[in-house]
Design a protein around this motif. Sequence first.
Motif, PDB file in Angstrom:
ATOM      1  N   THR A  13     -47.246   4.892 -42.148  1.00 52.98           N
ATOM      2  CA  THR A  13     -45.888   4.347 -42.138  1.00 52.98           C
ATOM      3  C   THR A  13     -45.826   3.030 -42.913  1.00 52.98           C
ATOM      4  O   THR A  13     -44.876   2.280 -42.782  1.00 52.98           O
ATOM      5  CB  THR A  13     -45.418   4.103 -40.687  1.00 52.98           C
ATOM      6  OG1 THR A  13     -46.286   3.149 -40.069  1.00 52.98           O
ATOM      7  CG2 THR A  13     -45.408   5.387 -39.892  1.00 52.98           C
ATOM      8  N   ASP A  15     -45.417   2.283 -46.113  1.00 54.16           N
ATOM      9  CA  ASP A  15     -44.594   2.098 -47.299  1.00 54.16           C
ATOM     10  C   ASP A  15     -43.452   1.112 -47.069  1.00 54.16           C
ATOM     11  O   ASP A  15     -43.088   0.357 -47.957  1.00 54.16           O
ATOM     12  CB  ASP A  15     -44.088   3.420 -47.863  1.00 54.16           C
ATOM     13  CG  ASP A  15     -43.388   4.293 -46.845  1.00 54.16           C
ATOM     14  OD1 ASP A  15     -43.560   4.063 -45.640  1.00 54.16           O
ATOM     15  OD2 ASP A  15     -42.663   5.213 -47.265  1.00 54.16           O
ATOM     16  N   SER A  16     -42.896   1.068 -45.865  1.00 48.46           N
ATOM     17  CA  SER A  16     -41.835   0.100 -45.588  1.00 48.46           C
ATOM     18  C   SER A  16     -42.374  -1.330 -45.612  1.00 48.46           C
ATOM     19  O   SER A  16     -41.690  -2.246 -46.048  1.00 48.46           O
ATOM     20  CB  SER A  16     -41.151   0.395 -44.255  1.00 48.46           C
ATOM     21  OG  SER A  16     -42.084   0.315 -43.194  1.00 48.46           O
ATOM     22  N   GLN A  19     -42.660  -2.336 -49.229  1.00 50.25           N
ATOM     23  CA  GLN A  19     -41.343  -2.684 -49.744  1.00 50.25           C
ATOM     24  C   GLN A  19     -40.942  -4.092 -49.298  1.00 50.25           C
ATOM     25  O   GLN A  19     -40.389  -4.861 -50.073  1.00 50.25           O
ATOM     26  CB  GLN A  19     -40.299  -1.654 -49.297  1.00 50.25           C
ATOM     27  CG  GLN A  19     -40.483  -0.290 -49.929  1.00 50.25           C
ATOM     28  CD  GLN A  19     -40.313  -0.308 -51.431  1.00 50.25           C
ATOM     29  OE1 GLN A  19     -39.505  -1.053 -51.973  1.00 50.25           O
ATOM     30  NE2 GLN A  19     -41.089   0.511 -52.116  1.00 50.25           N
ATOM     31  N   GLU A  41     -47.058  11.261 -50.229  1.00 52.75           N
ATOM     32  CA  GLU A  41     -45.705  10.895 -49.804  1.00 52.75           C
ATOM     33  C   GLU A  41     -45.587   9.387 -49.588  1.00 52.75           C
ATOM     34  O   GLU A  41     -44.572   8.773 -49.923  1.00 52.75           O
ATOM     35  CB  GLU A  41     -45.330  11.670 -48.544  1.00 52.75           C
ATOM     36  CG  GLU A  41     -45.152  13.152 -48.807  1.00 52.75           C
ATOM     37  CD  GLU A  41     -45.068  13.995 -47.549  1.00 52.75           C
ATOM     38  OE1 GLU A  41     -45.448  13.503 -46.457  1.00 52.75           O
ATOM     39  OE2 GLU A  41     -44.634  15.151 -47.656  1.00 52.75           O
ATOM     40  N   GLY A  45     -43.199   6.315 -51.534  1.00 55.67           N
ATOM     41  CA  GLY A  45     -42.448   5.277 -50.839  1.00 55.67           C
ATOM     42  C   GLY A  45     -42.867   3.869 -51.200  1.00 55.67           C
ATOM     43  O   GLY A  45     -42.091   2.932 -51.067  1.00 55.67           O
ATOM     44  N   SER A  70     -37.648  12.579 -56.106  1.00 59.57           N
ATOM     45  CA  SER A  70     -38.878  11.856 -55.790  1.00 59.57           C
ATOM     46  C   SER A  70     -39.459  11.086 -56.970  1.00 59.57           C
ATOM     47  O   SER A  70     -39.780   9.919 -56.839  1.00 59.57           O
ATOM     48  CB  SER A  70     -39.927  12.822 -55.232  1.00 59.57           C
ATOM     49  OG  SER A  70     -40.230  13.812 -56.189  1.00 59.57           O
TER      50      SER A  70
END
Length: 124
Positions: A13, A15-16, A19, A41, A45, A70
Amino acid sequence: MTKGVLICLIDTTIDSSVQELTNGEGTHVVLECVGLMPAYEMSIGAVRTGGVISRVGVLQYNEVPIGFASLFGRNITLTGDPAPTRAYMEELLPDILDGTVEPGRVFDVTVVWTVALSVACCNG
């Protein structure tokens, strides 16, 4: 923008967080070295628009989303190589066995994710 920081992503998780670290832009380059779909995947992200995902090693899946939503729509470059170690193993293995080359020195530091976040934030 954070420059010159290598962050090894372990959590699927993350990738957030990438960012957040890059002010919503994402990274310029993602090296996907796991070969599994969740890692791919996560790479999508984490990479910025116009960035590069480079896959290293043999993939462990047959289908991958590479359509407009994508990759194409965000101008993301997807590249990679199966890392054919057998092609150069005969030449390099003697140097490894006699201690001339230390393959473990490629990654000589182990960093837990919270430390990597602190380092990345401080070097921005």
